[in-house]
Structures are given as structure tokens and as C-alpha cells.
Design an enzyme around this catalytic site. Structure first.
Site, short mmCIF file in Angstrom:
data_model
loop_
_atom_site.label_atom_id
_atom_site.label_comp_id
_atom_site.label_asym_id
_atom_site.label_seq_id
_atom_site.Cartn_x
_atom_site.Cartn_y
_atom_site.Cartn_z
N GLY A 36 0.83 -1.21 0.00
CA GLY A 36 0.00 0.00 0.00
C GLY A 36 0.86 1.26 0.00
CG HIS A 37 3.27 2.17 3.41
ND1 HIS A 37 3.39 1.06 4.21
CD2 HIS A 37 2.60 3.09 4.15
CE1 HIS A 37 2.83 1.29 5.39
NE2 HIS A 37 2.34 2.51 5.38
CD GLN A 61 -0.35 9.76 13.20
OE1 GLN A 61 0.33 10.62 12.64
NE2 GLN A 61 -0.97 8.82 12.52
P1 AMP Z 1 0.58 4.81 7.56
O1 AMP Z 1 1.99 4.35 7.53
O2 AMP Z 1 -0.39 3.74 7.97
O3 AMP Z 1 0.39 6.10 8.30
O4 AMP Z 1 0.17 5.11 6.06
C1 AMP Z 1 0.92 5.99 5.25
C2 AMP Z 1 0.19 6.24 3.96
O5 AMP Z 1 -0.02 4.99 3.29
C3 AMP Z 1 -1.20 6.86 4.17
O6 AMP Z 1 -1.43 7.81 3.13
C4 AMP Z 1 -2.11 5.68 4.04
O7 AMP Z 1 -3.41 6.01 3.62
C5 AMP Z 1 -1.39 4.86 2.99
N1 AMP Z 1 -1.81 3.46 3.04
C6 AMP Z 1 -1.78 2.64 4.13
N2 AMP Z 1 -2.30 1.44 3.84
C7 AMP Z 1 -2.68 1.49 2.54
C8 AMP Z 1 -3.31 0.57 1.65
N3 AMP Z 1 -3.65 -0.66 2.03
N4 AMP Z 1 -3.54 0.96 0.38
C9 AMP Z 1 -3.21 2.22 -0.02
N5 AMP Z 1 -2.62 3.13 0.77
C10 AMP Z 1 -2.37 2.78 2.02
#
Ligand code: AMP
Length: 281
Positions: A36-37, A61
Site C-alpha cells: 500500500g505504501h 497522533q
Molecule cells: P501509515 O503508515 O499507515 O500512516 O500510512 C501511510 C500512507 O499509506 C497513508 O497515506 C495511508 O493512507 C497509505 N496506506 C496505508 N495502507 C494502505 C493501503 N492498504 N492501500 C493504499 N494506501 C495505504
């Protein structure tokens, strides 16, 4: 690929690239990277000369009693993944450099973040907007890539960018899912195999709601919400936090479903792990 931990160095590099007329793309993350990242790296790379991925588990947060200490971390693996994906800079600042002991300035968006996750996590979005404002000042991006998985966060950050006149364009990447359909999340690390299977109920319940809209042309919000809710509660695997149908551009609760505009959003706990997901109608 270069790893930068100093905030002054990051800002000097960004200034220098800007002087050279190079465009900068930023992917803000809390690390423990997954596809996802990394899909956001690809998204921003198409538009930017320089790609910065930030890794910072942002304490502001996390609420009291939330999983800050337990949040999964593996910088070595993250750096390998970034290197493979041809990230130019990984910005991984220390907590003490981002927030000095006498730190006292916060950025707070007061409308988009008030409902949904903002109700269960009252200080969460203030931490998100604050850290992103700081990251924007340090990395000076032209583009920032955000994931649709955190739908409310996307709208909240777009609002902050617009309200505070940051010269930044937001690119939104689609939700990347595990083969079974569970939305990828660093927190999935805390789920055992059986729990991962149980967590599929989030997507399945939203799909059942969507089916009512697609096949029976139902536009009644209550009817679709109760379908989703009953599937989630019947499963008894998760504890529901909320099920809502919102306008995907504003996150305001819908009075009537409008396909193309409405979005189902859900949040639920599986033991101590809080999961969120969404599905467009
Ligand atoms: P995080 O590390 O969880 O704060 O996420 C960092 C970025 O990655 C944020 O913009 C999230 O929305 C994005 N993100 C996390 N998981 C996914 C996913 N499964 N699909 C797409 N983007 C994601």
C-alpha cells in the site's frame, strides 16, 4: 538512495532541489512498509523528479492508551524496500528532533476530522495535521501521495492544504488489499492467521451493502447501513466502532445514497487492533 535523519539537512536538500527547479514528491508514512505504501511511491514518481518517503511513528497522533509503543517497526527492512522501489530519500527523523521538549504548536482542522474516527480518537487528527504541516515545511513537496484506505485523512489533509495555502497537489492511491481482500495495514502484523480471515468481514459486509444499491437500487441510508452492521455484528469476530455512509468529497454523513458520490466507511476492533476500510457506492 540516501537516508536523512536531520531535519535541517532535509530542509536544506529540499530548498536546493527547489532552487534547481526540480519537483519533489512526498510519501508520508509511519513505516513497517507494505505494498500500500509502495504503490504511493510509484504514484508520486510519475510526477516528481525527487521522491522522498518519510518514516516517522508520530506520537502526537496516538491517544493515551493507544498502541504507540506496540506499533510495528523495522527500519532495516523498510530501507531495503525503499531502495528496491527507487526512492531517492528516506526521511526518518528522531522523535526528539521533530518535537522538542518544549514543543507547543499544533495544527487542527475542525470540521472534517470531527466525526467518524475523530469521535473514537479525539486527538488523532490534530496529530496528523500537525506532523504533516511539519513534514511539508521540511520536505517542501509539490506533490504528496496519500492512500484512499484512510479516506477521512485524505479529505482532512486536502482541507488543511487548501485552508493553509500549502502549494501542494494531493495524489490519492487506491486501497491495496491482501489476496483475500483485507486492506493492507501495518497493524495487520498484530493479527494471527485466523484473525486475518475473520477481518475479511469488513470488506464482505460493505460489499453486501453495495449489492443492495447496485442490484436493488436502494438509496435509503438506514437500510444499507443496517445490512452492513448486521453482517458485522452477526460475525461476532469484530467489535464495530462505526458504519456510516458519507459523501466521499466532504466526509459528511449522507441523507440519501447517490452512486458515484457516496462512500461506505467502517471501523471495527479485532481484539486490540483497530481496523478501518471503505468502499465507494
Ligand atoms: P501509515 O503508515 O499507515 O500512516 O500510512 C501511510 C500512507 O499509506 C497513508 O497515506 C495511508 O493512507 C497509505 N496506506 C496505508 N495502507 C494502505 C493501503 N492498504 N492501500 C493504499 N494506501 C495505504
Amino acid at each position: 538512495m540516501q537516508v536523512v535523519s536531520s531535519i535541517d539537512e532535509m530542509q536544506s536538500l529540499a530548498k536546493e532541489f527547489r532552487k534547481q527547479g526540480k519537483t519533489i514528491g512526498l510519501v508520508p508514512t509511519m513505516g513497517f512498509l507494505h505494498e500500500g505504501h509502495l504503490s504511493l511511491v510509484d504514484l508520486v514518481k510519475d510526477r516528481s523528479d525527487i521522491v522522498i518517503l518519510s518514516i516517522f511513528v508520530n506520537p502526537t497522533q496516538f491517544g493515551i492508551g493507544e498502541d504507540l509503543e506496540k506499533y510495528p517497526r523495522d527500519l532495516t527492512r523498510d530501507l531495503e524496500l525503499c531502495n528496491e522501489r527507487q526512492v531517492d530519500f528516506v526521511f526518518a527523523p528522531d522523535e526528539s528532533r521533530m518535537y522538542a521538549a518544549d514543543y507547543s504548536t499544533f495544527v487542527s482542522e475542525e470540521k472534517v476530522g470531527a466525526g467518524l474516527c475523530g469521535l473514537a480518537r479525539p486527538t488523532h487528527f490534530r496529530g496528523v495535521t500537525t506532523v504533516c504541516a511539519k513534514l511539508f515545511n521540511l520536505c517542501m513537496p509539490d506533490f504528496v501521495a496519500l492512500g484512499q484506505k484512510d479516506a477521512q485523512q485524505v479529505i482532512l489533509l486536502k482541507k488543511m492544504i487548501s485552508d493553509l495555502n500549502f502549494p501542494i497537489e494531493v495524489l490519492v492511491g487506491p486501497i491495496v488489499r491482501e489476496p483475500g481482500g483485507l486492506a493492507m495495514s501495518s497493524r495487520n502484523e498484530h493479527l494471527q492467521t485466523k484473525q486475518r480471515e475473520g477481518a475479511l468481514i469488513l470488506l464482505q459486509s460493505m460489499q453486501a451493502g453495495k449489492k443492495l444499491v447496485d442490484e436493488k437500487e436502494i438509496t435509503n441510508v438506514g437500510r444499507v447501513k443496517s445490512e452492513v452492521m448486521s453482517i458485522l455484528t452477526e460475525s461476532s469476530v469484530v467489535r464495530v466502532n462505526y458504519v456510516e455512509i458519507v459523501d466521499r468529497k466532504t466526509m459528511e454523513v449522507e441523507r440519501e445514497i447517490e452512486p458515484g458520490r457516496s462512500l461506505i466507511v467502517v471501523a471495527a476492533w479485532l481484539n486490540e487492533v483497530r481496523l478501518i476500510d471503505n468502499l465507494p457506492l
